[in-house]
Design a protein around this motif. Structure first.
Motif, PDB file in Angstrom:
ATOM      1  N   LEU A  58       0.904  -1.223  -0.036  1.00 51.08           N
ATOM      2  CA  LEU A  58       0.051  -0.025   0.072  1.00 51.08           C
ATOM      3  C   LEU A  58       0.761   1.396  -0.029  1.00 51.08           C
ATOM      4  N   ARG A  59       2.293   1.207   0.462  1.00 47.97           N
ATOM      5  CA  ARG A  59       3.033   2.350   0.650  1.00 47.97           C
ATOM      6  C   ARG A  59       2.831   3.093  -0.831  1.00 47.97           C
ATOM      7  N   THR A  60       3.189   2.531  -1.744  1.00 47.03           N
ATOM      8  CA  THR A  60       3.233   3.062  -3.068  1.00 47.03           C
ATOM      9  C   THR A  60       1.985   3.835  -3.584  1.00 47.03           C
ATOM     10  N   SER A  61       0.693   2.992  -3.249  1.00 44.07           N
ATOM     11  CA  SER A  61      -0.489   3.753  -3.546  1.00 44.07           C
ATOM     12  C   SER A  61      -0.798   4.801  -2.550  1.00 44.07           C
ATOM     13  N   PHE A  62      -0.507   4.727  -1.350  1.00 45.46           N
ATOM     14  CA  PHE A  62      -0.514   5.977  -0.612  1.00 45.46           C
ATOM     15  C   PHE A  62      -0.012   6.983  -0.857  1.00 45.46           C
ATOM     16  N   ASP A  63       1.373   6.767  -1.029  1.00 47.51           N
ATOM     17  CA  ASP A  63       2.421   7.789  -1.448  1.00 47.51           C
ATOM     18  C   ASP A  63       1.808   8.725  -2.716  1.00 47.51           C
ATOM     19  N   ASP A  88     -10.282   9.135  -6.090  1.00 41.88           N
ATOM     20  CA  ASP A  88      -8.981   8.339  -5.962  1.00 41.88           C
ATOM     21  C   ASP A  88      -8.672   7.607  -4.980  1.00 41.88           C
ATOM     22  N   PHE A  89      -9.207   7.885  -3.838  1.00 43.56           N
ATOM     23  CA  PHE A  89      -8.831   7.172  -2.531  1.00 43.56           C
ATOM     24  C   PHE A  89      -9.768   6.035  -2.200  1.00 43.56           C
ATOM     25  N   VAL A  90     -11.065   6.216  -2.820  1.00 46.69           N
ATOM     26  CA  VAL A  90     -11.813   4.958  -2.847  1.00 46.69           C
ATOM     27  C   VAL A  90     -11.446   4.008  -3.765  1.00 46.69           C
ATOM     28  N   ALA A  91     -10.928   4.402  -5.017  1.00 50.08           N
ATOM     29  CA  ALA A  91     -10.571   3.399  -6.066  1.00 50.08           C
ATOM     30  C   ALA A  91      -9.243   2.722  -5.503  1.00 50.08           C
ATOM     31  N   CYS A  92      -8.358   3.410  -4.987  1.00 51.02           N
ATOM     32  CA  CYS A  92      -7.109   2.667  -4.551  1.00 51.02           C
ATOM     33  C   CYS A  92      -7.523   1.836  -3.371  1.00 51.02           C
ATOM     34  N   THR A  93      -8.214   2.431  -2.394  1.00 50.98           N
ATOM     35  CA  THR A  93      -8.539   1.384  -1.283  1.00 50.98           C
ATOM     36  C   THR A  93      -9.383   0.090  -1.612  1.00 50.98           C
ATOM     37  N   THR A  94     -10.195   0.018  -2.805  1.00 44.72           N
ATOM     38  CA  THR A  94     -10.856  -0.838  -3.076  1.00 44.72           C
ATOM     39  C   THR A  94      -9.925  -2.028  -3.898  1.00 44.72           C
ATOM     40  N   ASN A  95      -9.058  -1.557  -4.388  1.00 46.27           N
ATOM     41  CA  ASN A  95      -8.035  -2.431  -5.279  1.00 46.27           C
ATOM     42  C   ASN A  95      -7.859  -3.701  -4.141  1.00 46.27           C
ATOM     43  N   TYR A  96      -7.512  -3.653  -3.162  1.00 46.75           N
ATOM     44  CA  TYR A  96      -7.202  -4.915  -2.285  1.00 46.75           C
ATOM     45  C   TYR A  96      -8.366  -4.779  -1.195  1.00 46.75           C
ATOM     46  N   ARG A  97      -8.970  -5.998  -1.485  1.00 45.08           N
ATOM     47  CA  ARG A  97     -10.271  -6.236  -0.629  1.00 45.08           C
ATOM     48  C   ARG A  97      -9.844  -6.491   0.856  1.00 45.08           C
ATOM     49  N   GLY A  98     -10.759  -5.767   1.577  1.00 41.07           N
ATOM     50  CA  GLY A  98     -10.644  -5.746   3.091  1.00 41.07           C
ATOM     51  C   GLY A  98      -9.383  -5.110   3.754  1.00 41.07           C
ATOM     52  N   VAL A  99      -8.886  -4.208   2.835  1.00 37.73           N
ATOM     53  CA  VAL A  99      -7.893  -3.372   3.577  1.00 37.73           C
ATOM     54  C   VAL A  99      -8.156  -2.305   4.389  1.00 37.73           C
ATOM     55  N   VAL A 100      -9.557  -1.825   4.216  1.00 35.75           N
ATOM     56  CA  VAL A 100      -9.969  -0.815   4.940  1.00 35.75           C
ATOM     57  C   VAL A 100      -9.859  -1.198   6.504  1.00 35.75           C
ATOM     58  N   THR A 101     -10.275  -2.272   6.972  1.00 35.86           N
ATOM     59  CA  THR A 101     -10.234  -2.592   8.264  1.00 35.86           C
ATOM     60  C   THR A 101      -8.714  -2.367   8.710  1.00 35.86           C
ATOM     61  N   SER A 102      -7.721  -2.686   8.076  1.00 35.37           N
ATOM     62  CA  SER A 102      -6.361  -2.780   8.376  1.00 35.37           C
ATOM     63  C   SER A 102      -5.833  -1.076   8.407  1.00 35.37           C
ATOM     64  N   PRO A 110       0.390   3.704  16.453  1.00 31.22           N
ATOM     65  CA  PRO A 110       1.577   4.498  16.002  1.00 31.22           C
ATOM     66  C   PRO A 110       2.787   3.202  16.072  1.00 31.22           C
ATOM     67  N   GLN A 111       2.387   2.145  16.431  1.00 30.03           N
ATOM     68  CA  GLN A 111       3.402   0.969  16.210  1.00 30.03           C
ATOM     69  C   GLN A 111       3.153   0.162  14.915  1.00 30.03           C
ATOM     70  N   SER A 112       1.892   0.498  14.184  1.00 35.67           N
ATOM     71  CA  SER A 112       1.579  -0.215  12.964  1.00 35.67           C
ATOM     72  C   SER A 112       2.503   0.167  12.076  1.00 35.67           C
ATOM     73  N   ALA A 113       2.907  -0.771  11.040  1.00 37.40           N
ATOM     74  CA  ALA A 113       3.781  -0.595  10.155  1.00 37.40           C
ATOM     75  C   ALA A 113       3.123   0.009   8.951  1.00 37.40           C
ATOM     76  N   LEU A 114       1.493   0.238   8.895  1.00 37.92           N
ATOM     77  CA  LEU A 114       0.768   1.008   7.992  1.00 37.92           C
ATOM     78  C   LEU A 114       0.795   2.475   8.484  1.00 37.92           C
ATOM     79  N   HIS A 115       0.978   2.651   9.921  1.00 37.08           N
ATOM     80  CA  HIS A 115       0.573   3.806  10.600  1.00 37.08           C
ATOM     81  C   HIS A 115       1.120   5.251   9.731  1.00 37.08           C
ATOM     82  N   ASN A 116       2.173   5.274   9.598  1.00 36.31           N
ATOM     83  CA  ASN A 116       2.825   6.557   8.793  1.00 36.31           C
ATOM     84  C   ASN A 116       2.247   6.751   7.430  1.00 36.31           C
ATOM     85  N   SER A 117       2.081   5.800   6.550  1.00 32.54           N
ATOM     86  CA  SER A 117       1.480   5.875   5.483  1.00 32.54           C
ATOM     87  C   SER A 117       0.169   6.256   5.613  1.00 32.54           C
ATOM     88  N   CYS A 118      -0.935   5.772   6.394  1.00 23.31           N
ATOM     89  CA  CYS A 118      -2.177   6.258   6.597  1.00 23.31           C
ATOM     90  C   CYS A 118      -2.173   7.587   7.104  1.00 23.31           C
TER      91      CYS A 118
END
Length: 184
Positions: A58-63, A88-102, A110-118
């Motif tokens: 997701l990092r690339t997509s979020f960047d 664009d946000f909705v399209a990006c986040t629906t590319n990978y099913r179920g990623v919204v919960t993550s 803040p300890q999450s690997a996804l935290h900074n990107s999000c």
């Protein structure tokens, strides 16, 4: 990184993207490794947790979403910029099913690997919302957390079997609730 390790890393990301697109964010790590033609230990050496794998995907997509926010901020009206970015946000986040919960969990951890990107991506959307509010074309009673929750709910909707067809209509409904110049 050695050439063979880089090849494994890239292959794992390619396969993981395809598997998660098809099966969702909770897809089996063992299945991803098997389809990539490597052992589970190799997958875990590159991505020790599911979250670290999702973060790499997701990092690339979020960047790109963060960059997109800066682009539309300078090329579009405040309301249009917000609407374009949310689409664009909705399209990006629906590319990978179920990623919204993550993503929602990661924002709060803040300890999450996804935290900074999000957090960076949410800040870009918040900046667009603030700009639209300053132009008096967006509701003043929303903040970045509200915007992220609304956008995430739209992305979640697109993930639900049988509701995908409603997603575009409901996107327009939500936009008319956010942007005062588009209210019905």
């Amino acid at each position: 990184m050695r050439a063979d390790a880089r090849a494994n890393h890239d292959r794992l990301l390619d396969v993981a993207g395809a598997v998660i697109t098809e099966q969702g964010a909770e897809a089996s790590m063992r299945d991803i490794a098997r389809q990539a033609g490597v052992g589970l230990a190799t997958l875990l050496r590159h991505f020790p947790t599911r979250e670290s794998l999702l973060e790499a995907l997701l990092r690339t997509s979020f960047d790109e979403l963060t960059t997109r926010a800066a682009e539309v901020e300078t090329t579009s009206s405040p309301g249009d910029a917000l609407m374009l970015w949310l689409r664009d946000f909705v399209a990006c986040t629906t590319n990978y099913r179920g990623v919204v919960t993550s993503m929602i969990r990661a924002i709060e951890d803040p300890q999450s690997a996804l935290h900074n990107s999000c957090v960076t991506m949410r800040a870009a959307g918040t900046r667009l919302l603030t700009r639209a509010q300053a132009a008096d074309v967006a509701r003043a009673d929303l903040d970045g957390a509200d915007l992220f929750a609304l956008a995430s709910s739209l992305a979640w909707l697109g993930d639900q079997p049988g509701l995908e067809t409603r997603a575009e209509h409901l996107f327009e409904v939500v936009m008319s609730a956010i942007l005062t110049d588009r209210a019905a």
